[in-house]
Design a protein around this motif. Structure first.
Motif, PDB file in Angstrom:
ATOM      1  N   THR A  22      -7.221 -13.516   2.844  1.00 16.53           N
ATOM      2  CA  THR A  22      -5.797 -13.357   2.493  1.00 16.53           C
ATOM      3  C   THR A  22      -4.972 -14.370   3.286  1.00 16.53           C
ATOM      4  O   THR A  22      -5.331 -14.720   4.418  1.00 16.53           O
ATOM      5  N   LEU A  23      -3.895 -14.808   2.681  1.00 12.95           N
ATOM      6  CA  LEU A  23      -2.918 -15.675   3.357  1.00 12.95           C
ATOM      7  C   LEU A  23      -1.540 -15.265   2.873  1.00 12.95           C
ATOM      8  O   LEU A  23      -1.297 -15.238   1.661  1.00 12.95           O
ATOM      9  N   ASN A  24      -0.667 -14.922   3.791  1.00 11.41           N
ATOM     10  CA  ASN A  24       0.700 -14.541   3.431  1.00 11.41           C
ATOM     11  C   ASN A  24       1.698 -15.169   4.390  1.00 11.41           C
ATOM     12  O   ASN A  24       1.505 -15.125   5.604  1.00 11.41           O
ATOM     13  N   SER A  25       2.731 -15.714   3.821  1.00 17.36           N
ATOM     14  CA  SER A  25       3.851 -16.214   4.611  1.00 17.36           C
ATOM     15  C   SER A  25       5.078 -15.394   4.263  1.00 17.36           C
ATOM     16  O   SER A  25       5.342 -15.125   3.089  1.00 17.36           O
ATOM     17  N   PHE A  26       5.819 -15.004   5.291  1.00 14.06           N
ATOM     18  CA  PHE A  26       7.058 -14.253   5.061  1.00 14.06           C
ATOM     19  C   PHE A  26       8.274 -15.101   5.414  1.00 14.06           C
ATOM     20  O   PHE A  26       9.378 -14.594   5.531  1.00 14.06           O
TER      21      PHE A  26
ATOM     22  N   GLY B 251       8.190 -21.998   2.998  1.00 18.14           N
ATOM     23  CA  GLY B 251       8.792 -23.331   3.017  1.00 18.14           C
ATOM     24  C   GLY B 251       9.200 -23.812   4.393  1.00 18.14           C
ATOM     25  O   GLY B 251       9.994 -24.739   4.525  1.00 18.14           O
ATOM     26  N   GLU B 252       8.630 -23.185   5.433  1.00 23.08           N
ATOM     27  CA  GLU B 252       8.966 -23.607   6.810  1.00 23.08           C
ATOM     28  C   GLU B 252       7.724 -23.966   7.608  1.00 23.08           C
ATOM     29  O   GLU B 252       7.745 -24.002   8.831  1.00 23.08           O
ATOM     30  N   GLY B 253       6.595 -24.150   6.907  1.00 24.02           N
ATOM     31  CA  GLY B 253       5.385 -24.590   7.591  1.00 24.02           C
ATOM     32  C   GLY B 253       4.488 -23.478   8.112  1.00 24.02           C
ATOM     33  O   GLY B 253       3.474 -23.762   8.772  1.00 24.02           O
ATOM     34  N   VAL B 254       4.830 -22.222   7.830  1.00 25.48           N
ATOM     35  CA  VAL B 254       4.012 -21.096   8.323  1.00 25.48           C
ATOM     36  C   VAL B 254       2.624 -21.116   7.675  1.00 25.48           C
ATOM     37  O   VAL B 254       1.589 -21.045   8.351  1.00 25.48           O
ATOM     38  N   GLY B 255       2.591 -21.238   6.345  1.00 29.81           N
ATOM     39  CA  GLY B 255       1.310 -21.273   5.633  1.00 29.81           C
ATOM     40  C   GLY B 255       0.461 -22.457   6.082  1.00 29.81           C
ATOM     41  O   GLY B 255      -0.746 -22.316   6.324  1.00 29.81           O
ATOM     42  N   ASP B 256       1.082 -23.595   6.221  1.00 26.60           N
ATOM     43  CA  ASP B 256       0.368 -24.808   6.638  1.00 26.60           C
ATOM     44  C   ASP B 256      -0.242 -24.621   8.035  1.00 26.60           C
ATOM     45  O   ASP B 256      -1.406 -24.961   8.273  1.00 26.60           O
TER      46      ASP B 256
ATOM     47  N   ASP C 207      -2.856 -17.060 -12.261  1.00 28.34           N
ATOM     48  CA  ASP C 207      -1.389 -17.027 -12.327  1.00 28.34           C
ATOM     49  C   ASP C 207      -0.735 -17.675 -11.118  1.00 28.34           C
ATOM     50  O   ASP C 207       0.450 -18.025 -11.165  1.00 28.34           O
ATOM     51  N   ASN C 208      -1.502 -17.833 -10.030  1.00 33.68           N
ATOM     52  CA  ASN C 208      -0.882 -18.203  -8.746  1.00 33.68           C
ATOM     53  C   ASN C 208      -0.725 -19.727  -8.637  1.00 33.68           C
ATOM     54  O   ASN C 208      -1.396 -20.396  -7.850  1.00 33.68           O
ATOM     55  N   LEU C 209       0.192 -20.239  -9.449  1.00 39.12           N
ATOM     56  CA  LEU C 209       0.379 -21.690  -9.531  1.00 39.12           C
ATOM     57  C   LEU C 209       0.855 -22.255  -8.192  1.00 39.12           C
ATOM     58  O   LEU C 209       0.467 -23.364  -7.808  1.00 39.12           O
ATOM     59  N   ASN C 210       1.666 -21.484  -7.489  1.00 41.90           N
ATOM     60  CA  ASN C 210       2.157 -21.930  -6.175  1.00 41.90           C
ATOM     61  C   ASN C 210       0.986 -22.144  -5.214  1.00 41.90           C
ATOM     62  O   ASN C 210       0.879 -23.192  -4.565  1.00 41.90           O
ATOM     63  N   ALA C 211       0.089 -21.160  -5.157  1.00 43.97           N
ATOM     64  CA  ALA C 211      -1.058 -21.272  -4.236  1.00 43.97           C
ATOM     65  C   ALA C 211      -2.000 -22.389  -4.691  1.00 43.97           C
ATOM     66  O   ALA C 211      -2.539 -23.130  -3.858  1.00 43.97           O
ATOM     67  N   LEU C 212      -2.199 -22.529  -5.997  1.00 43.51           N
ATOM     68  CA  LEU C 212      -3.086 -23.593  -6.489  1.00 43.51           C
ATOM     69  C   LEU C 212      -2.578 -24.964  -6.051  1.00 43.51           C
ATOM     70  O   LEU C 212      -3.358 -25.833  -5.659  1.00 43.51           O
TER      71      LEU C 212
END
Ligand SMILES: CC(C)(COP(=O)(O)OP(=O)(O)OC[C@H]1O[C@@H](n2cnc3c(N)ncnc32)[C@H](O)[C@@H]1OP(=O)(O)O)[C@@H](O)C(=O)NCCC(=O)NCCS
Length: 160
Positions: free
Chosen positions: A69-73, A76-81, A106-111
């Motif tokens: 799992t990967l979740n950012s709350f 767009g601030e570099g948390v996921g990266d 469906d997860n185009l953002n994650a892709l």
């Protein structure tokens, strides 16, 4: 205040479990047909002050590290990266040669997010989410972006 990345430990278990339930519909996920409890896995959290703003869980299988799992709350601030970089160094320190993960059609953002970070699509399993939904009925049929959720897509990155 700056953000800190910390490894998950046993004291995080309840909070991680709550987040997994909220974000993924139950305390388990079904990936490639396996039932996995992410709160029991190693991982990292991003803390800003006392607030958890990002979470990744992963598991090592031989020379492969699977991001479960990967979740950012704070998008767009570099948390996921930052979490992805941390998992890659964790994987390298455990002698892994690849990182992999499974997402859904469906997860185009994650892709986009993963492919911009060196991951490539290695497998598509049409209808795999429909199969998982027979076990976990809380998996939505349609994503918020209107795309029917049907297929599992595996992405892989060579790291070593
Ligand atoms: C996928 C996900 C984890 C990305 O997390 P995130 O924190 O938004 O990721 P980042 O901020 O590191 O990167 C996202 C974009 O923000 C922008 N960005 C990153 N840091 C930035 C900064 N400091 N300033 C401005 N923009 C920035 C970049 O444009 C980046 O896009 P890129 O892919 O072109 O580099 C997040 O969207 C999420 O939690 N999604 C829901 C759950 C999910 O789908 N998980 C993955 C499925 S397994």
């Amino acid at each position: 205040m700056s953000k800190r990345i910390l490894p998950l430990d046993s004291a995080d278990f309840e909070q991680v479990k709550e987040i997994i339930i909220k974000e993924w519909g139950s305390d388990y996920v079904i990936v490639h047909g396996d039932i996995i409890h992410p709160a029991e896995l190693p991982g990292y959290k991003v803390m800003q002050d006392e607030k958890l703003v990002g979470l990744v869980t992963c598991m090592i299988k031989g020379q492969e590290c699977e991001i479960v799992t990967l979740n950012s709350f704070q998008k767009g601030e570099g948390v996921g990266d930052a979490l992805m970089k941390k998992v890659e160094s964790y994987a390298l320190s455990h002698q892994c040669s690849t990182c992999m993960l499974v997402t859904t059609n469906d997860n185009l953002n994650a892709l986009g997010f993963y492919q911009r970070r060196g991951f490539y699509i290695s497998e598509v399993r049409p209808g795999a989410v429909d199969e998982a939904r027979k076990v976990k009925m809380s998996i939505p049929k349609i994503a918020e972006n209107g795309i029917p959720i049907r297929d599992e897509i595996t992405l892989v990155k060579q790291i070593g």
